[in-house]
Design a protein around this motif. Structure first.
Motif, PDB file in Angstrom:
ATOM      1  N   ASN A 220       2.382  -9.847   1.475  1.00 50.95           N
ATOM      2  CA  ASN A 220       2.048  -9.248   0.177  1.00 50.95           C
ATOM      3  C   ASN A 220       2.037  -7.728   0.270  1.00 50.95           C
ATOM      4  O   ASN A 220       2.506  -7.037  -0.654  1.00 50.95           O
ATOM      5  N   GLU A 221       1.481  -7.213   1.355  1.00 47.63           N
ATOM      6  CA  GLU A 221       1.456  -5.756   1.530  1.00 47.63           C
ATOM      7  C   GLU A 221       2.873  -5.197   1.627  1.00 47.63           C
ATOM      8  O   GLU A 221       3.178  -4.148   1.047  1.00 47.63           O
ATOM      9  N   GLN A 224       4.352  -5.303  -1.878  1.00 47.46           N
ATOM     10  CA  GLN A 224       3.812  -4.232  -2.710  1.00 47.46           C
ATOM     11  C   GLN A 224       4.377  -2.876  -2.297  1.00 47.46           C
ATOM     12  O   GLN A 224       4.685  -2.035  -3.153  1.00 47.46           O
ATOM     13  N   GLU A 227       7.876  -2.660  -3.665  1.00 53.76           N
ATOM     14  CA  GLU A 227       7.887  -2.409  -5.100  1.00 53.76           C
ATOM     15  C   GLU A 227       7.484  -0.973  -5.411  1.00 53.76           C
ATOM     16  O   GLU A 227       8.062  -0.332  -6.301  1.00 53.76           O
TER      17      GLU A 227
END
Length: 299
Positions: A220-221, A224, A227
């Motif tokens: 997830n990190e 993110q 993005e």
């Protein structure tokens, strides 16, 4: 007819001369028998065909053996180079870190095999029991990648070895890696029971859950971060585009100013030329009496 020997009075004998035997006449080259083509063909036809079959079979068999030996060498080299570092495993650094923490806990008075005093939520965060449990869990989580790797490769390697599709070197490398991981699993379980009796039954399942949570968090990190980098790139693109527009507008304005200045300069030059031409036709610029002399001639 052979002559008889003569006996002398003194008892000796006179032997008649012996003629040398005449050798038989030599045959001329024309009389030596020569094997003609038909005779040679008959000799060849008289050879057993099985001899040729045996010779051909021996040659073919030798070629097959030679090719098989070369193919085996190539296969061994291929399998040796195939995933050569796949089973070159090493234990994580958390293993050594755990034993360092364990030595400190032993010095602090911790006793192996003794349960923690009181409920887990009431234990001091800096107590030796809790610190050692955290170190072991960290070690177990760090072992998860190599454990899952061996579990994943086990079935395939056993099939390859059963079908003789892997080299001896690769099979031994796999066995060494499997023994290393199995020993680590058993050792972690033994250490877990020393910290908390019965913990060995669930420690690996807990470590797998924590590993999946940490892996998901890391993914997830990364997502993110990707993005954010994409958005930052888009914003930078928009800012650069706006800067280019401003720069283009300024360039156009500057070009207009320069064009106006150039037009004004040309207009001033044109006016100066007009003034000069007017001065050239004024009376001051002509000879005195020029018009008078012209008028006198007309009279």
């Amino acid at each position: 007819m052979a002559e008889e020997a003569t006996i002398n009075p003194d008892g000796t004998q006179d032997m008649p001369p012996v003629e040398d035997p005449v050798p038989p006449p030599m045959e001329s080259e024309s009389e030596i028998p020569v094997m003609d083509e038909e005779t040679m063909n008959e000799v060849v036809k008289g050879t057993d065909p099985a001899i040729y079959l045996i010779i051909v079979a021996v040659v073919v068999f030798g070629i097959i053996i030679y090719m098989a030996m070369n193919k085996k060498k190539d296969d061994d080299g291929f399998f040796d180079e195939l995933d050569g570092d796949k089973f070159n495993l090493k234990l994580p650094a958390a293993v050594d870190e755990y034993y360092m923490v364990k030595d400190k806990c032993l010095d602090a008075g911790w006793e192996p095999g003794q349960p923690a005093p009181g409920p887990p939520n009431q234990q001091p965060p800096n107590g030796p029991h809790r610190i050692l449990a955290q170190a072991l869990m960290k070690r177990c989580i760090a072992d998860i990648p190599i454990v899952t790797h061996i579990q994943k490769e086990s079935t395939g390697m056993n099939k390859l070895y059963a079908q003789s599709m892997c080299s001896v070197k690769q099979w031994r490398s796999y066995q060494a890696a499997e023994a290393l991981v199995s020993g680590e699993v058993d050792e972690v379980r033994a250490e877990a029971d020393e910290i908390e009796p019965g913990w060995s039954q669930v420690i690996w399942r807990q470590a797998m859950q924590y590993h999946q949570m940490l892996k998901q968090k890391h993914e997830n990190e990364e997502k993110q971060a990707a993005e954010a980098a994409k958005k930052r790139k888009e914003i930078e693109g928009k800012v650069n585009a706006a800067k280019r527009k401003v720069t283009d507008a300024e360039a156009d304005a500057l070009a207009e100013v320069q064009a106006a200045e150039q037009a004004a300069l040309e207009l001033m030059k044109a006016e100066e030329r007009g003034v000069d031409s007017k001065k050239a036709f004024k009376g001051d610029g002509m000879k005195k009496g020029f018009l008078n002399s012209a008028a006198g001639k007309k009279k």
